[in-house]
Design a protein around this motif. Structure first.
Motif, PDB file in Angstrom:
ATOM      1  N   UNK A 250     -21.171  11.120  22.616  1.00  0.00           N
ATOM      2  CA  UNK A 250     -21.722  11.514  24.090  1.00  0.00           C
ATOM      3  C   UNK A 250     -20.556  10.786  24.341  1.00  0.00           C
ATOM      4  N   UNK A 251     -20.686   9.242  23.928  1.00  0.00           N
ATOM      5  CA  UNK A 251     -19.090   8.622  24.302  1.00  0.00           C
ATOM      6  C   UNK A 251     -18.210   9.858  24.578  1.00  0.00           C
ATOM      7  N   UNK A 252     -17.792  10.669  23.491  1.00  0.00           N
ATOM      8  CA  UNK A 252     -16.167  11.277  23.813  1.00  0.00           C
ATOM      9  C   UNK A 252     -16.200  12.419  24.611  1.00  0.00           C
ATOM     10  N   UNK A 253     -17.604  13.161  24.722  1.00  0.00           N
ATOM     11  CA  UNK A 253     -17.391  14.193  26.420  1.00  0.00           C
ATOM     12  C   UNK A 253     -17.594  13.590  27.502  1.00  0.00           C
ATOM     13  N   UNK A 254     -17.674  12.425  27.994  1.00  0.00           N
ATOM     14  CA  UNK A 254     -18.339  12.292  28.807  1.00  0.00           C
ATOM     15  C   UNK A 254     -16.997  11.707  29.118  1.00  0.00           C
ATOM     16  N   UNK A 255     -16.008  10.959  28.302  1.00  0.00           N
ATOM     17  CA  UNK A 255     -15.086  10.413  28.816  1.00  0.00           C
ATOM     18  C   UNK A 255     -14.561  11.532  28.587  1.00  0.00           C
ATOM     19  N   UNK A 256     -14.035  12.232  27.905  1.00  0.00           N
ATOM     20  CA  UNK A 256     -13.533  14.094  27.582  1.00  0.00           C
ATOM     21  C   UNK A 256     -14.006  14.309  29.481  1.00  0.00           C
ATOM     22  N   UNK A 257     -14.221  14.191  29.496  1.00  0.00           N
ATOM     23  CA  UNK A 257     -14.440  15.278  31.713  1.00  0.00           C
ATOM     24  C   UNK A 257     -14.370  14.688  32.928  1.00  0.00           C
ATOM     25  N   UNK A 258     -14.316  12.964  32.218  1.00  0.00           N
ATOM     26  CA  UNK A 258     -13.888  12.399  33.237  1.00  0.00           C
ATOM     27  C   UNK A 258     -12.932  11.748  33.784  1.00  0.00           C
ATOM     28  N   UNK A 259     -11.939  12.028  32.465  1.00  0.00           N
ATOM     29  CA  UNK A 259     -10.414  11.406  32.513  1.00  0.00           C
ATOM     30  C   UNK A 259      -9.639  12.552  32.396  1.00  0.00           C
ATOM     31  N   UNK A 260     -10.541  14.097  32.126  1.00  0.00           N
ATOM     32  CA  UNK A 260      -9.375  15.590  32.417  1.00  0.00           C
ATOM     33  C   UNK A 260      -9.248  15.212  33.911  1.00  0.00           C
ATOM     34  N   UNK A 261     -10.276  15.140  34.693  1.00  0.00           N
ATOM     35  CA  UNK A 261      -9.914  15.075  36.223  1.00  0.00           C
ATOM     36  C   UNK A 261      -9.584  13.646  36.638  1.00  0.00           C
ATOM     37  N   UNK A 262      -9.774  12.594  36.054  1.00  0.00           N
ATOM     38  CA  UNK A 262      -9.057  11.408  36.555  1.00  0.00           C
ATOM     39  C   UNK A 262      -7.065  11.517  36.075  1.00  0.00           C
ATOM     40  N   UNK A 263      -6.599  11.796  35.148  1.00  0.00           N
ATOM     41  CA  UNK A 263      -5.834  11.889  34.383  1.00  0.00           C
ATOM     42  C   UNK A 263      -4.252  12.345  35.213  1.00  0.00           C
TER      43      UNK A 263
END
Length: 492
Positions: A250-263
């Motif tokens: 769960x941590x992996x997935x939401x961080x992946x999605x959130x950080x794609x946008x941020x980075x």
């Protein structure tokens, strides 16, 4: 199971204030690498090295995939390292000089031919990614081995975030001016930078990074270690422990999605300021406003997260972030700089729950240890680090593909209206969509504050019982059975 090392124990799992402060310094230093790469590497590739946007995007993808492959293997090695400094601290201490050197090399382009430029950019970027992984992933794993207390881990990661926020605020305010100040010619000032200004600025940043990591490396202590039995767990079993840990996924997935946008957004902010808004130095207004909003939003994070729950805080943060980005996308620069700056402050404010993500990793590690008896601190953090690496690659490449699709030309003095639209989509609409998507996996997080207190109590009983059983010559399986029986007795 885990045992306590010889580092001084503290009441209730509390970490001494001196160590908490020391813990923040490496994050301060790491932002001179990570934030700078994320914000300024793409303009360096396209406008200084004159690498085509699609080729630059491919460099990011390939380098990060290779780096991601390294992550899990290095995490396994690090968590089984034995030294006078512990498992993770040696890599923080001795990895820092390598990171500084690689940082400087990454922002050079000594060749003329397009193929040679791409090759040099690819090799140096892979090197900085690998070196940064060794130092920073080890640093990130420290919070999980400095204390067993979930609240203290949240506090450590909050303090870590403040170190990063201060560095980011400083970098976002100062870097645009340094890049202009050190240019070789007056003509380069309109562009905002040149090869000379990048080299001088990044040399300064590389030198700043080194002592920051050393302060943390020598200033903290590891208290949770692997038992000899746990050290025998194979790499395959360790990877299985990570992949089958539902809460870690769960941590992996939401961080992946959130950080794609941020980075992705961070990577095109210089384009957004210079081309869409008309002045590269506007970054020194917008990005600090975002960072000050972030710092304000996170000021009261630890008590709120423990009271309201990490899951609820994250959902509120992600939804608010997406809503503000949509406002920026549709308003654009039509309402003036003051409104745009206020919206960037609001966007930073909406990211108030960002430190929660890192504090959730050791919670997921404890959860899986409680279920299976296998603890994988380094490999678990490596998996989360992998989401960060993939997000950086995908986000950076995606924004380059978007602006490239709309016709961006790094050698052009003026970009077309179509390119402006592409820059706005890459900087605002795409990150908004990713923030909303990141809410979906968070809905399935089940480790509440109450649940983590129960797990911590069970692990304390299990660790004591298993250590005693192993000391009396029982096998690993027999010791685990004794530990489970001890928990059942404690609950009855």
């Amino acid at each position: 199971m885990t045992t306590q090392s010889e580092a001084p124990a503290t009441k209730g799992g509390q970490v001494p204030l001196r160590e908490k402060i020391s813990f923040a310094f490496a994050e301060f230093g790491s932002q001179f690498i990570w934030s700078t790469l994320g914000t300024f590497l793409l303009p360096f590739f396209t406008d200084v090295a004159l690498i085509a946007p699609v080729a630059a995007g491919n460099i990011l993808l390939v380098a990060r995939v290779l780096d991601g492959i390294q992550d899990l293997g290095f995490g396994y090695i690090a968590e089984r390292t034995t030294s006078r400094w512990g498992r993770f601290r040696p890599y923080v201490i001795f990895g820092a000089p390598v990171v500084s050197i690689c940082m400087i090399l990454t922002f050079t382009s000594p060749f003329d031919g397009q193929g040679a430029k791409i090759a040099w950019a690819g090799v140096t970027y892979v090197l900085i990614c690998f070196a940064y992984t060794v130092a920073n992933m080890s640093y990130g794993s420290l919070a999980g081995v400095m204390t067993t207390d979930s609240g203290e881990r949240l506090t450590l990661n909050w303090i870590r975030s403040q170190g990063g926020n201060i560095a980011s605020l400083l970098l976002q305010t100062v870097t645009p001016f340094l890049l202009v100040y050190f240019v070789a010619t007056e003509a380069a000032k309109d562009k905002g930078f040149d090869s000379r200004s990048f080299l001088i600025t990044m040399t300064i940043y590389g030198l700043v990074t080194l002592p920051m990591f050393l302060i943390t490396g020598f200033g903290v202590r590891e208290r949770i270690t692997l038992t000899p039995e746990q050290q025998k767990v194979s790499f395959r079993e360790t990877v299985k422990a990570v992949v089958s840990n539902s809460q870690l996924v769960i941590i992996f997935l939401f961080m992946l999605m959130m950080l794609i946008g941020l980075f992705g957004r961070i990577g095109v902010m210089l384009f957004y300021a210079r081309d869409y808004l008309g002045n590269p130095l506007l970054m020194a207004s917008l990005m600090p406003a975002f960072q000050m909003g972030t710092m304000a939003g996170q000021f009261f994070l630890p008590p709120l997260a423990l009271k309201l729950g990490k899951r609820n805080m994250l959902i509120g943060s992600l939804f608010s972030s997406g809503a503000v980005l949509l406002a920026i996308f549709f308003i654009g620069d039509g309402q003036g700089l003051a409104v745009l700056t206020a919206l960037h402050f609001a966007y930073g404010l909406a990211g108030f729950a960002a430190p929660i993500a890192l504090s959730m990793v050791p919670d997921a590690v404890d959860y899986y240890e409680d279920k299976t008896g296998i603890r994988a601190d380094g490999t678990s953090y490596a998996a989360v680090s992998l989401s960060t690496k993939f997000a950086s690659a995908i986000g950076g490449a995606l924004t380059l593909y978007i602006v490239g699709l709309f016709g961006y030309d790094g050698a052009a003095q003026q970009q077309t209206a179509e390119v402006m639209t592409g820059i706005n989509i890459a900087a605002n609409l795409m990150p908004a969509i990713m923030a909303f998507l990141a809410i979906i996996p968070v809905l399935f997080w089940k480790l509440s504050t109450k649940k983590m207190a129960e797990i911590a109590a069970e692990l304390e009983v299990k660790r004591a019982a298993q250590a005693d059983a192993l000391a009396h010559g029982l096998s690993r399986d027999e010791a685990e059975a004794v530990a489970e029986h001890a928990v059942e007795e404690a609950e009855s």
